[in-house]
Design an enzyme around this catalytic site. Sequence first.
Site, PDB file in Angstrom:
ATOM      1  N   LYS A  16      10.217   1.199 -18.922  1.00 29.38           N
ATOM      2  CA  LYS A  16       8.939   0.928 -20.518  1.00 29.38           C
ATOM      3  C   LYS A  16       8.154   1.574 -20.472  1.00 29.38           C
ATOM      4  O   LYS A  16       8.174   1.668 -22.285  1.00 29.38           O
ATOM      5  CB  LYS A  16       8.191  -0.621 -19.810  1.00 29.38           C
ATOM      6  N   ARG A  51       3.290 -10.562 -17.875  1.00 34.26           N
ATOM      7  CA  ARG A  51       4.619 -10.261 -16.509  1.00 34.26           C
ATOM      8  C   ARG A  51       5.055 -12.047 -15.927  1.00 34.26           C
ATOM      9  O   ARG A  51       5.362 -12.017 -14.752  1.00 34.26           O
ATOM     10  CB  ARG A  51       2.984  -9.977 -15.971  1.00 34.26           C
ATOM     11  N   ARG A 101       7.863   9.452  -9.230  1.00 36.51           N
ATOM     12  CA  ARG A 101       7.622   9.709 -10.934  1.00 36.51           C
ATOM     13  C   ARG A 101       6.026  10.467 -10.290  1.00 36.51           C
ATOM     14  O   ARG A 101       5.074  10.280  -9.328  1.00 36.51           O
ATOM     15  CB  ARG A 101       7.368   8.249 -11.323  1.00 36.51           C
ATOM     16  N   ARG A 161       0.955   8.013  -8.488  1.00 41.96           N
ATOM     17  CA  ARG A 161       0.449   6.737  -8.957  1.00 41.96           C
ATOM     18  C   ARG A 161      -0.098   6.114  -7.207  1.00 41.96           C
ATOM     19  O   ARG A 161       1.289   5.843  -6.452  1.00 41.96           O
ATOM     20  CB  ARG A 161       1.050   5.798  -9.828  1.00 41.96           C
ATOM     21  N   ARG A 198       5.836  -5.331  -5.350  1.00 37.27           N
ATOM     22  CA  ARG A 198       6.654  -5.241  -6.638  1.00 37.27           C
ATOM     23  C   ARG A 198       7.442  -5.752  -6.785  1.00 37.27           C
ATOM     24  O   ARG A 198       7.315  -6.392  -8.133  1.00 37.27           O
ATOM     25  CB  ARG A 198       6.156  -3.586  -7.844  1.00 37.27           C
TER      26      ARG A 198
HETATM   27  P1  AP5 Z   1       8.534   4.777 -15.992  1.00 35.86           P
HETATM   28  O1  AP5 Z   1       8.773   4.365 -17.720  1.00 35.86           O
HETATM   29  O2  AP5 Z   1       6.956   4.829 -15.576  1.00 35.86           O
HETATM   30  O3  AP5 Z   1       8.497   2.889 -15.832  1.00 35.86           O
HETATM   31  P2  AP5 Z   1       7.736   1.286 -16.403  1.00 35.86           P
HETATM   32  O4  AP5 Z   1       9.150   0.229 -16.368  1.00 35.86           O
HETATM   33  O5  AP5 Z   1       6.970   1.927 -16.729  1.00 35.86           O
HETATM   34  O6  AP5 Z   1       6.960   1.337 -13.998  1.00 35.86           O
HETATM   35  P3  AP5 Z   1       5.871   0.915 -13.624  1.00 35.86           P
HETATM   36  O7  AP5 Z   1       6.026   1.114 -12.277  1.00 35.86           O
HETATM   37  O8  AP5 Z   1       4.967   1.408 -14.529  1.00 35.86           O
HETATM   38  O9  AP5 Z   1       5.879  -0.528 -13.981  1.00 35.86           O
HETATM   39  P4  AP5 Z   1       5.208  -1.285 -13.283  1.00 35.86           P
HETATM   40  O10 AP5 Z   1       5.648  -3.137 -14.124  1.00 35.86           O
HETATM   41  O11 AP5 Z   1       5.551  -2.370 -11.643  1.00 35.86           O
HETATM   42  O12 AP5 Z   1       3.814  -1.113 -13.107  1.00 35.86           O
HETATM   43  P5  AP5 Z   1       2.954  -1.303 -14.587  1.00 35.86           P
HETATM   44  O13 AP5 Z   1       2.035  -0.526 -14.603  1.00 35.86           O
HETATM   45  O14 AP5 Z   1       2.568  -2.017 -15.933  1.00 35.86           O
HETATM   46  O15 AP5 Z   1       9.226   5.444 -15.206  1.00 35.86           O
HETATM   47  C1  AP5 Z   1       9.726   5.272 -14.014  1.00 35.86           C
HETATM   48  C2  AP5 Z   1       9.967   6.906 -13.389  1.00 35.86           C
HETATM   49  O16 AP5 Z   1      11.413   6.523 -13.641  1.00 35.86           O
HETATM   50  C3  AP5 Z   1       9.204   8.023 -14.358  1.00 35.86           C
HETATM   51  O17 AP5 Z   1       9.438   8.674 -13.252  1.00 35.86           O
HETATM   52  C4  AP5 Z   1       9.899   8.221 -15.011  1.00 35.86           C
HETATM   53  O18 AP5 Z   1      10.342   9.341 -15.556  1.00 35.86           O
HETATM   54  C5  AP5 Z   1      11.516   8.261 -14.690  1.00 35.86           C
HETATM   55  N1  AP5 Z   1      12.760   7.573 -15.676  1.00 35.86           N
HETATM   56  C6  AP5 Z   1      12.430   6.516 -16.574  1.00 35.86           C
HETATM   57  N2  AP5 Z   1      13.565   6.316 -17.540  1.00 35.86           N
HETATM   58  C7  AP5 Z   1      14.482   7.459 -16.588  1.00 35.86           C
HETATM   59  C8  AP5 Z   1      15.950   7.181 -16.793  1.00 35.86           C
HETATM   60  N3  AP5 Z   1      16.982   6.606 -17.510  1.00 35.86           N
HETATM   61  N4  AP5 Z   1      16.854   7.778 -16.020  1.00 35.86           N
HETATM   62  C9  AP5 Z   1      16.280   7.864 -14.716  1.00 35.86           C
HETATM   63  N5  AP5 Z   1      14.812   8.180 -14.222  1.00 35.86           N
HETATM   64  C10 AP5 Z   1      13.732   8.309 -14.884  1.00 35.86           C
HETATM   65  O19 AP5 Z   1       1.554  -1.926 -13.420  1.00 35.86           O
HETATM   66  C11 AP5 Z   1       1.237  -1.765 -12.466  1.00 35.86           C
HETATM   67  C12 AP5 Z   1       0.128  -3.029 -11.622  1.00 35.86           C
HETATM   68  O20 AP5 Z   1      -0.848  -2.907 -12.691  1.00 35.86           O
HETATM   69  C13 AP5 Z   1       0.889  -4.165 -11.505  1.00 35.86           C
HETATM   70  O21 AP5 Z   1       1.895  -3.963 -10.015  1.00 35.86           O
HETATM   71  C14 AP5 Z   1       0.081  -4.980 -11.742  1.00 35.86           C
HETATM   72  O22 AP5 Z   1      -0.969  -5.263 -10.250  1.00 35.86           O
HETATM   73  C15 AP5 Z   1      -1.583  -4.847 -12.950  1.00 35.86           C
HETATM   74  N6  AP5 Z   1      -0.982  -5.073 -13.975  1.00 35.86           N
HETATM   75  C16 AP5 Z   1      -0.551  -5.057 -14.673  1.00 35.86           C
HETATM   76  N7  AP5 Z   1      -0.104  -5.476 -15.881  1.00 35.86           N
HETATM   77  C17 AP5 Z   1      -0.167  -7.032 -15.349  1.00 35.86           C
HETATM   78  C18 AP5 Z   1      -0.333  -8.435 -15.872  1.00 35.86           C
HETATM   79  N8  AP5 Z   1       0.411  -8.566 -17.220  1.00 35.86           N
HETATM   80  N9  AP5 Z   1      -0.150  -9.329 -14.787  1.00 35.86           N
HETATM   81  C19 AP5 Z   1      -1.057  -8.937 -13.872  1.00 35.86           C
HETATM   82  N10 AP5 Z   1      -0.603  -7.937 -13.934  1.00 35.86           N
HETATM   83  C20 AP5 Z   1      -0.782  -6.688 -14.152  1.00 35.86           C
HETATM   84 MG    MG Z   2       4.975   1.883 -16.431  1.00 36.68          MG
END
Ligand code: AP5
Ligand code: MG
Length: 213
Positions: free
Chosen positions: A13, A88, A127, A161, A172
């Site tokens: 994402k 989410r 990552r 991270r 997660r």
């Molecule tokens: P990346 O693009 O970083 O993936 P992502 O989908 O953004 O993954 P996240 O880990 O950020 O998602 P998340 O939902 O767990 O975390 P968030 O920060 O939202 O890619 C990942 C890796 O893969 C990178 O190294 C990239 O280079 C690689 N990659 C990408 N594309 C690729 C490909 N095609 N092939 C190979 N490699 C590839 O949330 C974190 C925490 O915050 C949550 O756990 C929660 O506690 C809280 N939180 C956030 N939002 C909310 C909400 N709305 N409500 C409640 N709690 C929330």
């Molecule tokens: Mg992300």
Amino acid sequence: MRLVLLGAPGSGKGTQAKLLMDRKNIPQVSTGDLLRAAVKAGTELGQKAKAAMDAGELVADEIVIGMIRERLAEPDTANGFILDGFPRSIPQAEALDKMLEELGQPLDKGVLIDVAFDSLLKRLTGRRTCADCGQMYNVYFSPPKQEGVCDRCGGEDLQHRADDNEETITNRLEVYQNQTAPLVDYYKAQGKLVSVPGEGDIEEIYTRLTEEL
Ligand code: AP5
Ligand code: MG
């Protein structure tokens, strides 16, 4: 263009949102990034959110909904936005719909980046993120040209991270399955769901995604 990016942790994402932001000039709004900034700054909100984030649980709805309400009131979102990591859960999605209805700016699409669970662990443990410019790398799939140095800005602080450890990742993924995956049917029922295969080359996925929009 008003988009929600859906997908499991590690589905890409953030990666795709950053490309869309750079090339289409639409702001990325990531609740994860906003929360991490609040934790780092040690604000009251950050202190409230930290325990849930460390455990891989969702932060309370009222906190994230409040954050989104404030962010979407800023002028740069008037011509569109890419929501990354929000909503989410069904209650968050309903709150968003209500908020956007009040603004007279309904969502255009919910885009699911579809990746098999087996691929996600390596993506997350590998990552690295540049502390200076936010550019993302992966030690297995897309390392920087020079180890430990950002290709984009030359920064030398590529961070891992805190929630990208196996135990938290497992939780997660479970939280995603139970609380976030139901949003796929939610947007399908609204006729807004687009599903994009999220495996393979990052540029190819970007092309697929923009063709669907
Ligand atoms: P990346 O693009 O970083 O993936 P992502 O989908 O953004 O993954 P996240 O880990 O950020 O998602 P998340 O939902 O767990 O975390 P968030 O920060 O939202 O890619 C990942 C890796 O893969 C990178 O190294 C990239 O280079 C690689 N990659 C990408 N594309 C690729 C490909 N095609 N092939 C190979 N490699 C590839 O949330 C974190 C925490 O915050 C949550 O756990 C929660 O506690 C809280 N939180 C956030 N939002 C909310 C909400 N709305 N409500 C409640 N709690 C929330
Ligand atoms: Mg992300």
